[in-house]
Design an enzyme around this catalytic site. Structure first.
Site, PDB file in Angstrom:
ATOM      1  N   GLU A  35      31.259  45.266  59.406  1.00 36.21           N
ATOM      2  CA  GLU A  35      30.927  44.102  60.222  1.00 36.21           C
ATOM      3  C   GLU A  35      29.589  44.294  60.929  1.00 36.21           C
ATOM      4  O   GLU A  35      28.748  43.392  60.967  1.00 36.21           O
ATOM      5  CB  GLU A  35      32.045  43.848  61.235  1.00 36.21           C
ATOM      6  CG  GLU A  35      31.893  42.579  62.025  1.00 36.21           C
ATOM      7  CD  GLU A  35      33.059  42.369  62.973  1.00 36.21           C
ATOM      8  OE1 GLU A  35      33.379  41.202  63.260  1.00 36.21           O
ATOM      9  OE2 GLU A  35      33.655  43.365  63.434  1.00 36.21           O
TER      10      GLU A  35
ATOM     11  N   GLU B  81      31.557  33.611  70.523  1.00 32.16           N
ATOM     12  CA  GLU B  81      32.812  33.676  71.279  1.00 32.16           C
ATOM     13  C   GLU B  81      32.661  34.131  72.726  1.00 32.16           C
ATOM     14  O   GLU B  81      33.625  34.034  73.497  1.00 32.16           O
ATOM     15  CB  GLU B  81      33.804  34.580  70.541  1.00 32.16           C
ATOM     16  CG  GLU B  81      34.272  33.962  69.232  1.00 32.16           C
ATOM     17  CD  GLU B  81      35.059  34.936  68.368  1.00 32.16           C
ATOM     18  OE1 GLU B  81      35.173  36.125  68.757  1.00 32.16           O
ATOM     19  OE2 GLU B  81      35.546  34.519  67.311  1.00 32.16           O
TER      20      GLU B  81
END
Length: 792
Positions: free
Chosen positions: A708, A556
Site C-alpha cells: 500500500e 478519510e
C-alpha cells in the site's frame, strides 16, 4: 503475437483439423492420399515436440521474477493462487505456509469476520538422517548461503509456477534439491508440490508430508466492540506494536491476524499414502482437505507411518538412496469448502485421481490454462521494466479472483490484509481493470453485490433509509458490515461506496450488452442504490438544492464533512444511471431520481474556476495521505464531464496538497494522477506518475509484491494493481465505456520511452479486439483497433 507457431498454423479452434494457411489438411496434402496423411502425421509430431519444449524457451523475461541468496534477509513472499485458493511462498520451497480459500471466514464472538487459515498443505520436510552433529530437518535449518548453495527461486508468471533449486549441505551430506509448486488454474480444487532430491551420498533419508494444523491465533481482540483507545491499550498490553516488522509483516499485523479452522475429523493411510480431514471455520462454514503422495518409481520406503499431534497430521517415511540418483516425490492436494466442492472423502477421490494422472499432466493442464489467460494481456514495446510490473500486477489480480462465481475481491486478495473485507476497491479499482481483459472474472465482482443486495437493503432499513446501503467493509460471504468498531465512523459515513457499486453494475452492462443480466442482476442493485441516494440527500430550502451532510471523504482524515465532492458526484451519476437503466429495460423511473440528481450540490469555486474537495465551509488544511480527492473525479468509471479549462485547473489545484504532503505516497493514489494527466494530453506527466509506481518503493522484491505504501508492508495490495492497469487501459488509450461502446473520449498518449503498447484480446459485447497505441515517424500518437489475432 502468437508464441505458438503450430497453434497459429493449425488454427485457433483447438478441435479443428486445419493446416497452415487455414486450408483443411486433406486439401493441402492431397485428399485421401497416403502421402498427405504421412505428411500430416509428421506435422503433428513436430508440433507436439515443439509444444513440449516451448515453455522454457518461449517465456518472455518480463514473466520471470527471480530470488537469489541475496534476498534471504529481505525475502517478501509471493503468492500462488487461482482465485479459489491461495498460499504464500517461502525461500526453501518446502515450508508449511499459510493458505486461504475464497470467502471462507471466521466469525468469532465479538470480533469482525476474518479469513480462516486452512491447514497448511505446501510443506515437505527432508532429513539426510542422523549425523555426528545430530538430526536436522531442512525446514528448521537457518537460511545461510553456505548451507543453501547455488540458490535460485523463480516465479514464472506466464506458467503460474514457483520453482526452487539449491544445493543443501547438511554437515557434509549434500543434496541437490528442486521444488516445483502450483495451485491449479485448470482444476481449481487441486494444488501440488513436486520435490526432486539428488543426494551426493549413499544412505537413508527421511521425508515428511504434512498438513499443518495451525494453533488458534493469540491474542484475539474484540474488534467489533473495542473503541480506538481500548484497541491501542489492548495491543500495548500484549507487548505488540502497530508498526511493520521487516521484511514482510504489515504495520497492522497485530489486528489483521488470520482466523481459525477447527479440525473435526482427520485420517491417514500409511499404506495408501493419503491424508484427509474435515474442518470448520470458527462459527463459519465447513471445509475439507486431502493429500496423496506419489513415490519415485521403484523406490520402496523402509517405513511409512501416519503421525498426528495437535499441530500436525503427516505421512512420514524413510528410504535408502544412492549417490547421484534423482528421486522425485509428488504431493497432491485437494481443497473444498461448503458451497464449493465436497467433503474429505470427495477430496480424497480427487487427489487419488490426480496422483494416478501424474504431476506432469496436472502441470501441463495448469500451464495451458494460464497461457489461455495471457491471451488477454498488455504488451509494452520499449520499456522492459514497466512490462514486468504490468505482468506482475496482472498475475496477482488473476491469482485472487474467480470466473463465473459471485465472490468478490478483497483489498489484499486472499490474505488477512484488511481482514479480507470488501471495499469500494472491488468495484472501482479491481473490477474496471479486469472488465476489458477478463470479463468473466469481472462479472464475479459485480455479481457479489447482486448476491448480497438483501444485506445492503437491511442496513438501509435499520437507518430509516430507502433502498440499499452497502457496507464500507463487507464480509465476502454474507455481505454484512464488518468495519472494526474503532473505525465505525467509516462504516456510517464513507457512503460513496454505495454509488461505486451501482456505477460498476452499469459499466458491466456497457461492456457486455447482456440485457438479461441487466434485468436480473444489475437493475435490482442500481434501482436500490438510486432509492438510497434519493432518501439520503437533504433538501435545503434556503439554498434551493439537495445536499449530503455528515460524510467521510475519500481523503478519510476528513471524516465528517458536508457535500464531499467525490461522494456527491458519484451519487448524482448513480441516480442518472438508474433512469437510463429503466429506459433500457422499459421500466418506470422514479421521478425523484432526476430531481435529486439535477439539484444536488457539487462544491465549486466560481472565482478560481475549479472544484473544491468538499463544502467550502470546511477548512482544507490537514496534511493527509490523500492530499486531495479531486483526481478521483476522472477515474474511468466516473469520469466527471467538465470543460477542458476546469479540468486543467482542478488538476493544478489538487497537485499542491498532494506534492507538499509529508505522508508516504499511497500506491492507490498514484493511478488517478496518471490518468488525470493523460486526459489533459500530458504524456510526460502521465508517465511521471506511472513511473512512481516503479520507483516509489511499493513494489517489493524479489517478486514484485505491491504494498500500500513503501513502509507499511501491507502487501498483495491488488487495489493499486488494478489502478495501475487502468492507467494504461483507459488513461493512456483515452478510451471510456459509454452507451456507444468503447469510445475515444480523449486523445491517446504514449509515455516518451515507449515505442507502442497493445491491449490484446479485449472483450466487448461478444467481440474481441487488439487495441494498439503507437507513434508514427512524425511522432504523432494514434490508436488503432482490429479484430483480435487470437480469438476464442
Amino acid at each position: 503475437m502468437n508464441r505458438d507457431p503450430c497453434r497459429s498454423a493449425l488454427g485457433r479452434d483447438r478441435h479443428a483439423r486445419v493446416a497452415p494457411g487455414g486450408a483443411p489438411a486433406a486439401t493441402l496434402f492431397g485428399k485421401g492420399s497416403l502421402e498427405g496423411i504421412a505428411l500430416w502425421m509428421l506435422w503433428l509430431i513436430a508440433c507436439a515436440a515443439l509444444a513440449l519444449s516451448a515453455p522454457a524457451a518461449a517465456t518472455d523475461p518480463s514473466f520471470l521474477l527471480t530470488a537469489t541468496a541475496r534476498d534471504f534477509p529481505t525475502y517478501f513472499p509471493t503468492q500462488l493462487g487461482n482465485g479459489y485458493v491461495a498460499t504464500l511462498s517461502a525461500p526453501r520451497g518446502t515450508e508449511d505456509n499459510l493458505s486461504y480459500m475464497a470467502a471462507f471466514m471466521d466469525y468469532a464472538e465479538g470480533d469482525v469476520s476474518r479469513p480462516a487459515a486452512i491447514p497448511g498443505w505446501s510443506g515437505i520436510d527432508y532429513s539426510t538422517g542422523t549425523s555426528s552433529s545430530g538430526h536436522f530437518w531442512l525446514n528448521q535449518v537457518a537460511l545461510d548461503p553456505a548451507v543453501f548453495g547455488d540458490y535460485r527461486q523463480v516465479l514464472d508468471l506466464h506458467d503460474g509456477t514457483l520453482t526452487t533449486r539449491y544445493r543443501y549441505d547438511d554437515h557434509g551430506r549434500a543434496t541437490r534439491i528442486e521444488v516445483v509448486s502450483l495451485v491449479s488454474q485448470a482444476s481449481p480444487h487441486l494444488a501440488a508440490t513436486q520435490l526432486s532430491i539428488t543426494p551426493e551420498f549413499d544412505g537413508e533419508v527421511e521425508l515428511s508430508f504434512p498438513l499443518a494444523l495451525w494453533a488458534p491465533h493469540q491474542p484475539r481482540f474484540d474488534l467489533a466492540r473495542l473503541t480506538g483507545e481500548q484497541m491501542q491499550e489492548a495491543v500495548a498490553a500484549n507487548n505488540l506494536k502497530l508498526e511493520p516488522i521487516p521484511p514482510a509483516t504489515p504495520d497492522r499485523a497485530p489486528l489483521w491476524y488470520h482466523g481459525d479452522t477447527h479440525v473435526l475429523d482427520a485420517h491417514g493411510d500409511a499404506k495408501g499414502l493419503t491424508l484427509s480431514l474435515d474442518g470448520r471455520a470458527e462459527q463459519g462454514l465447513s471445509m475439507a482437505e486431502a493429500v496423496a503422495v506419489a513415490l519415485p518409481e521403484g523406490l520402496a520406503p523402509s517405513g511409512a507411518r501416519v503421525y498426528r499431534s495437535p499441530w500436525r497430521l503427516s505421512l512420514e517415511l524413510k528410504a535408502r538412496v544412492r549417490k547421484g540418483h534423482t528421486y522425485t516425490f509428488g504431493k497432491f492436494v485437494a481443497l473444498s469448502r461448503e458451497g464449493w466442492g465436497g467433503d474429505a472423502s470427495a477430496d480424497l477421490a480427487l487427489v487419488r485421481q490426480a496422483r494416478a494422472n501424474g504431476f506432469a499432466r496436472l502441470r501441463a493442464d495448469h500451464v495451458a490454462a494460464w497461457h489461455d489467460l495471457w491471451r488477454s494481456d498488455i504488451r509494452i514495446e520499449g520499456d522492459p521494466e514497466s512490462q514486468r510490473m504490468v505482468h506482475s500486477d496482472l498475475y496477482y489480480l488473476l491469482s485472487n479472483v474467480t470466473p463465473g462465481t459471485a465472490w468478490p475481491s478483497g483489498a489484499c486478495g486472499l490474505t488477512p490484509g484488511y481482514a479480507g473485507h470488501v471495499f469500494w476497491d472491488n468495484d472501482t479499482w479491481v473490477f474496471p481493470a479486469l472488465l476489458l481483459l477478463h470479463p468473466e472474472r469481472a462479472r464475479s465482482l459485480v455479481d457479489f453485490r447482486s448476491r448480497t443486495l438483501p444485506a445492503a437493503e437491511a442496513r438501509a432499513r435499520e437507518r430509516g433509509l430507502r433502498g440499499a446501503m452497502y457496507p464500507w467493509e463487507s464480509d465476502p460471504q454474507h455481505g454484512t458490515e464488518q468495519t472494526p468498531h474503532p473505525a465505525y465512523v467509516l462504516g456510517e459515513r464513507e457512503i460513496h461506496v454505495t454509488a461505486d457499486v451501482a456505477i460498476a453494475q452499469w459499466q458491466y452492462w456497457l461492456a457486455s450488452g447482456d440485457k438479461g443480466w441487466l434485468r436480473d442482476h444489475g437493475w435490482p442493485v442500481i434501482h436500490a442504490v438510486a432509492d438510497f441516494w434519493a432518501s439520503r440527500a437533504t433538501w435545503v430550502p434556503e439554498r434551493k438544492r439537495y445536499e449530503i451532510p455528515h460524510v467521510t471523504s475519500v481523503d478519510e482524515d476528513y471524516n465528517d464533512v458536508p457535500n464531499d465532492t467525490f461522494t456527491n458526484v458519484s451519487a448524482r451519476k448513480a441516480l442518472q444511471l438508474a433512469a437510463r437503466a429503466a429506459a433500457v429495460l422499459g421500466e418506470k423511473a422514479d421521478p425523484r431520481w432526476a430531481e435529486v440528481a439535477d439539484k444536488l450540490f457539487v462544491p465549486f469555486d466560481a472565482r478560481a474556476g475549479h472544484h473544491l474537495d468538499f463544502d467550502p465551509s470546511v477548512p482544507h488544511d490537514i496534511d493527509s495521505w490523500g492530499g486531495s480527492s479531486l483526481p478521483m473525479l476522472v477515474l474511468p468509471s466516473l469520469d466527471l464531464p467538465m470543460e477542458p479549462g476546469v479540468r486543467r485547473r482542478d488538476y493544478d489545484y489538487a497537485l499542491a496538497p498532494i506534492t507538499q504532503s509529508h505522508r508516504d505516497p499511497n500506491s492507490m493514489g498514484l493511478a488517478p494522477l496518471a490518468i488525470y494527466a493523460a486526459t489533459l494530453g500530458d504524456a510526460a506527466g502521465a508517465n511521471a506518475w506511472f513511473q512512481r509506481n516503479l520507483h516509489a518503493g511499493v513494489m517489493q522484491p524479489p517478486f514484485n509484491v505491491r504494498t500500500e505504501t513503501p513502509n507499511n508492508n501491507t502487501g498483495y495490495f491488488i487495489t493499486a494493481a488494478g489502478g495501475l492497469l487502468q492507467t494504461i487501459e483507459y488513461g493512456f488509450t483515452g478510451l471510456r465505456l459509454q452507451p456507444g461502446g468503447l469510445v475515444a473520449a480523449y486523445p491517446p498518449v504514449l509515455p516518451p520511452t515507449w515505442h507502442a503498447f497493445t491491449l490484446t484480446h479485449v472483450a466487448l459485447r461478444g467481440a474481441y479486439y487488439d487495441i494498439t497505441v503507437s507513434r508514427d515517424r512524425n511522432g504523432r500518437v494514434a490508436l488503432t483497433r482490429r479484430p483480435a489475432e487470437d480469438r476464442p
